[in-house]
Design a protein around this motif. Sequence first.
Motif, PDB file in Angstrom:
ATOM      1  N   ASP A 106       0.813  -1.214   0.000  1.00 23.32           N
ATOM      2  CA  ASP A 106       0.000   0.000   0.000  1.00 23.32           C
ATOM      3  C   ASP A 106       0.849   1.267   0.000  1.00 23.32           C
ATOM      4  O   ASP A 106       0.420   2.310  -0.508  1.00 23.32           O
ATOM      5  CB  ASP A 106      -1.003   0.012   1.144  1.00 23.32           C
ATOM      6  CG  ASP A 106      -0.416  -0.394   2.483  1.00 23.32           C
ATOM      7  OD1 ASP A 106       0.805  -0.623   2.552  1.00 23.32           O
ATOM      8  OD2 ASP A 106      -1.179  -0.500   3.460  1.00 23.32           O
ATOM      9  N   ARG A 121      -9.904  -6.275  -0.520  1.00 16.77           N
ATOM     10  CA  ARG A 121     -10.055  -4.822  -0.476  1.00 16.77           C
ATOM     11  C   ARG A 121      -8.798  -4.132  -0.988  1.00 16.77           C
ATOM     12  O   ARG A 121      -8.875  -3.154  -1.744  1.00 16.77           O
ATOM     13  CB  ARG A 121     -10.371  -4.384   0.958  1.00 16.77           C
ATOM     14  CG  ARG A 121     -10.703  -2.908   1.088  1.00 16.77           C
ATOM     15  CD  ARG A 121     -11.399  -2.610   2.415  1.00 16.77           C
ATOM     16  NE  ARG A 121     -10.677  -3.182   3.539  1.00 16.77           N
ATOM     17  CZ  ARG A 121     -11.204  -4.088   4.360  1.00 16.77           C
ATOM     18  NH1 ARG A 121     -12.424  -4.538   4.162  1.00 16.77           N
ATOM     19  NH2 ARG A 121     -10.498  -4.541   5.390  1.00 16.77           N
ATOM     20  N   ARG A 159      -8.347  -1.688  -4.327  1.00 13.26           N
ATOM     21  CA  ARG A 159      -7.657  -0.394  -4.318  1.00 13.26           C
ATOM     22  C   ARG A 159      -6.609  -0.352  -5.424  1.00 13.26           C
ATOM     23  O   ARG A 159      -6.438   0.678  -6.098  1.00 13.26           O
ATOM     24  CB  ARG A 159      -7.001  -0.150  -2.956  1.00 13.26           C
ATOM     25  CG  ARG A 159      -7.974   0.079  -1.823  1.00 13.26           C
ATOM     26  CD  ARG A 159      -7.239   0.267  -0.503  1.00 13.26           C
ATOM     27  NE  ARG A 159      -6.339   1.405  -0.554  1.00 13.26           N
ATOM     28  CZ  ARG A 159      -5.402   1.653   0.361  1.00 13.26           C
ATOM     29  NH1 ARG A 159      -5.254   0.822   1.393  1.00 13.26           N
ATOM     30  NH2 ARG A 159      -4.629   2.695   0.252  1.00 13.26           N
ATOM     31  N   TYR A 160      -5.910  -1.462  -5.620  1.00 13.63           N
ATOM     32  CA  TYR A 160      -4.911  -1.533  -6.693  1.00 13.63           C
ATOM     33  C   TYR A 160      -5.569  -1.357  -8.060  1.00 13.63           C
ATOM     34  O   TYR A 160      -5.070  -0.595  -8.909  1.00 13.63           O
ATOM     35  CB  TYR A 160      -4.170  -2.863  -6.602  1.00 13.63           C
ATOM     36  CG  TYR A 160      -3.464  -3.281  -7.863  1.00 13.63           C
ATOM     37  CD1 TYR A 160      -2.308  -2.632  -8.289  1.00 13.63           C
ATOM     38  CD2 TYR A 160      -3.943  -4.337  -8.642  1.00 13.63           C
ATOM     39  CE1 TYR A 160      -1.659  -3.014  -9.447  1.00 13.63           C
ATOM     40  CE2 TYR A 160      -3.296  -4.728  -9.797  1.00 13.63           C
ATOM     41  CZ  TYR A 160      -2.157  -4.058 -10.202  1.00 13.63           C
ATOM     42  OH  TYR A 160      -1.517  -4.434 -11.356  1.00 13.63           O
ATOM     43  N   ASN A 168      -8.386   0.119  -8.767  1.00 15.94           N
ATOM     44  CA  ASN A 168      -8.806   1.518  -8.886  1.00 15.94           C
ATOM     45  C   ASN A 168      -7.623   2.407  -9.228  1.00 15.94           C
ATOM     46  O   ASN A 168      -7.734   3.339 -10.036  1.00 15.94           O
ATOM     47  CB  ASN A 168      -9.455   1.989  -7.589  1.00 15.94           C
ATOM     48  CG  ASN A 168     -10.882   1.503  -7.437  1.00 15.94           C
ATOM     49  OD1 ASN A 168     -11.460   0.957  -8.369  1.00 15.94           O
ATOM     50  ND2 ASN A 168     -11.454   1.681  -6.266  1.00 15.94           N
ATOM     51  N   ALA A 186      -7.680   1.787   6.120  1.00 19.40           N
ATOM     52  CA  ALA A 186      -8.679   0.756   5.849  1.00 19.40           C
ATOM     53  C   ALA A 186      -9.154   0.175   7.177  1.00 19.40           C
ATOM     54  O   ALA A 186      -8.349  -0.209   8.024  1.00 19.40           O
ATOM     55  CB  ALA A 186      -8.081  -0.339   4.971  1.00 19.40           C
ATOM     56  N   ASP A 218     -16.285   1.862   1.670  1.00 20.30           N
ATOM     57  CA  ASP A 218     -15.771   2.361   0.389  1.00 20.30           C
ATOM     58  C   ASP A 218     -15.125   3.739   0.502  1.00 20.30           C
ATOM     59  O   ASP A 218     -14.972   4.446  -0.490  1.00 20.30           O
ATOM     60  CB  ASP A 218     -16.887   2.381  -0.660  1.00 20.30           C
ATOM     61  CG  ASP A 218     -18.059   3.276  -0.268  1.00 20.30           C
ATOM     62  OD1 ASP A 218     -18.006   3.864   0.833  1.00 20.30           O
ATOM     63  OD2 ASP A 218     -19.015   3.383  -1.061  1.00 20.30           O
ATOM     64  N   PHE A 226     -12.135   4.281   0.752  1.00 25.08           N
ATOM     65  CA  PHE A 226     -10.879   4.267   0.002  1.00 25.08           C
ATOM     66  C   PHE A 226     -11.044   4.838  -1.403  1.00 25.08           C
ATOM     67  O   PHE A 226     -10.075   5.332  -1.991  1.00 25.08           O
ATOM     68  CB  PHE A 226     -10.313   2.843  -0.069  1.00 25.08           C
ATOM     69  CG  PHE A 226     -11.067   1.886  -0.944  1.00 25.08           C
ATOM     70  CD1 PHE A 226     -10.781   1.789  -2.293  1.00 25.08           C
ATOM     71  CD2 PHE A 226     -12.065   1.083  -0.422  1.00 25.08           C
ATOM     72  CE1 PHE A 226     -11.467   0.904  -3.116  1.00 25.08           C
ATOM     73  CE2 PHE A 226     -12.756   0.201  -1.226  1.00 25.08           C
ATOM     74  CZ  PHE A 226     -12.468   0.110  -2.575  1.00 25.08           C
ATOM     75  N   ASP A 244      -8.091   7.377  -1.557  1.00 25.13           N
ATOM     76  CA  ASP A 244      -6.931   7.062  -2.388  1.00 25.13           C
ATOM     77  C   ASP A 244      -6.716   8.095  -3.482  1.00 25.13           C
ATOM     78  O   ASP A 244      -5.580   8.427  -3.834  1.00 25.13           O
ATOM     79  CB  ASP A 244      -7.090   5.678  -3.015  1.00 25.13           C
ATOM     80  CG  ASP A 244      -6.885   4.555  -2.018  1.00 25.13           C
ATOM     81  OD1 ASP A 244      -6.510   4.848  -0.867  1.00 25.13           O
ATOM     82  OD2 ASP A 244      -7.097   3.384  -2.372  1.00 25.13           O
TER      83      ASP A 244
END
Length: 619
Positions: free
Chosen positions: A122, A159, A163-164, A166, A426, A459, A461, A465
């Motif tokens: 992350d 999760r 994120r990756y 996205n 998170a 959600d 993130f 992010d």
Amino acid sequence: MSQLPGVEVVPRQTLLDVTDLIEFFQRRESVSGVQRVIAETAPLLLAADPYLLAVILDRPRGVFVALTRAEVAQFFGAAVSANREAQANDADTCLLRAQTAPPVRIDANTVLAFLGAVWINDALMLAARDAHALGAKLVYLLYDLTPVLETGHTAAVSRLFERYLNLVLDTASMVPAISQSSRNDFVAYAAAHGAKAPAGSVTGLPCGITPGRYDTSVRPWPRPYALFVGTVEARKNHVLALNTWKQLVDKHGIDGVPDLVCIGRLGWHADEFLRAYVESNGLGGKVSLLSTSVSDAELAAFYANAEFTVYPSRYEGWGLPVSESLAFGKLPVVARNSSLPEAGGTLAVYFESDNAIDMAIVIERDALNLETRMRIESQIADNFVDLTWQHVADAISHDIEQARSREGRKPMYPTIDLGREYVLAAGEDAPDSGYADQYLRHLQTEGLTPMLRQPRSADDFIVVDAGVIGTFGSPQTWGLEIRPGCRADFRFTRPVAGPLTILISTRSMPGLARIDAIGPGGPVQQEVYLGSVITLPLGDGAAGEPAQVTLSVTDAADSIEGFLGIKSFVVLAAEDLQTQVIALKSAADALRQELDFVTNTRSWKVTAPLRKLKGRGAS
């Protein structure tokens, strides 16, 4: 191979992130899978591009640092050490040097390529977001979409992988993939989330283990056997192989079926297979599991002396054991799904995925029938051609040049809700509701936001992010750390017209930090007591306009841990004083609870006379 020593931007500058491999060396692990891709392709890419810099992430500062020429030679030169201890020592030295080295400068002239497992790091994802915000064009090598397409992963892993994905959809200029199947899955995922997948080549993957490199003349197993190579986890479907072998033994007798030798480290969610394996004593000795200490040389001997191989996996990004089986001239019996037909081509034989009956039929027809198997092995010997790492490097290089020639992706300004508090870390999964006391405690503590005590959203993130960019230390369970000289940009689309204010909660610890903030509300300089709330003006503007405020830490010498920790933020109308008071009161209550805890500890009471002597109060 050309590694430029300085940090100045040059025309056509390309940065190749090798953090994943260097940290892998640091953990004293043998190179395989994703890390092998970096180890094999990075030297070829470095040799081909005189402007290419190999870089690593300095986690405490959240910046990329160039490897020195000596480090490039250590990790990617012709005389790379195979000794894990030596590699680990070199990696330790490299990562330590990076903590004080000047960062590479990143701007619109930069292409930054990631070949490693960004989804499990992350901190690397945060740094990639920041590089994109600075104008860099990003290239990500895509392996597969296993955590979102296959069950059997923890909620935290799934999760993190979302994120990756996205991140890739938001920031990538090009996305090469290791198979057409992975590319298709990525395009479908993007469409399902209202996005368009960036273009990219298909690289394929060469074999990791090949004949000719090892002495395979000594048989590693005392009886005829079939080979199954793969991590012991639910997705690889060892339980299907076990059930198939039971059918074959029941039908043909124990001597009419070769042993099944499974080689692979223990992974996760393999309890069904492991339970059946132990309870049946490995089908009375017909099925064996070797989960540790199998070297590449030993694995090559297992491939070379197998009767045939099986690969019943439910989903793969490529399927190296299939192509490795072909490289050793052995017939692979493979599940027909995902990328496996790409790895096996017309030389493997296939059965219906997750169907033990069909798997047994195909093994009987093509593998146990000696005449048929020998005919297919002859076709394999005549027709199999392995891919090369040069082919992979050329495909990646092509996509790097394509990214360079394209217009960079526009900065992200996510849409936010006025008055909603967004948490930067998170959240932990709630405990099982069967434990009512623990579940209630979670809902009343970790399940609420720090300032406004709102229910946390899973959600967050999506906004966080894209909307909180900067140079952070490694993400923590409570949020993000900003060290002196580092910054955080809060950027978003204004939810309403008029003057706005942003409140940022900080992590409570002894001390204070000094900050500078620049934004549409003007410059601000503050001393921030850690645990308090930072209030910054966002100025006036129309709804839908972008807004950004940059917070920099100038000094944290008076904080016990040397940084400012930020936990959450909320944007309010400037005149919404009532909500601001609620946030400030929550911070004050949290500090009061922490102070009460400290002052009631035995160490505080024991040291009271000393504090009184020093004039620092004893109560």
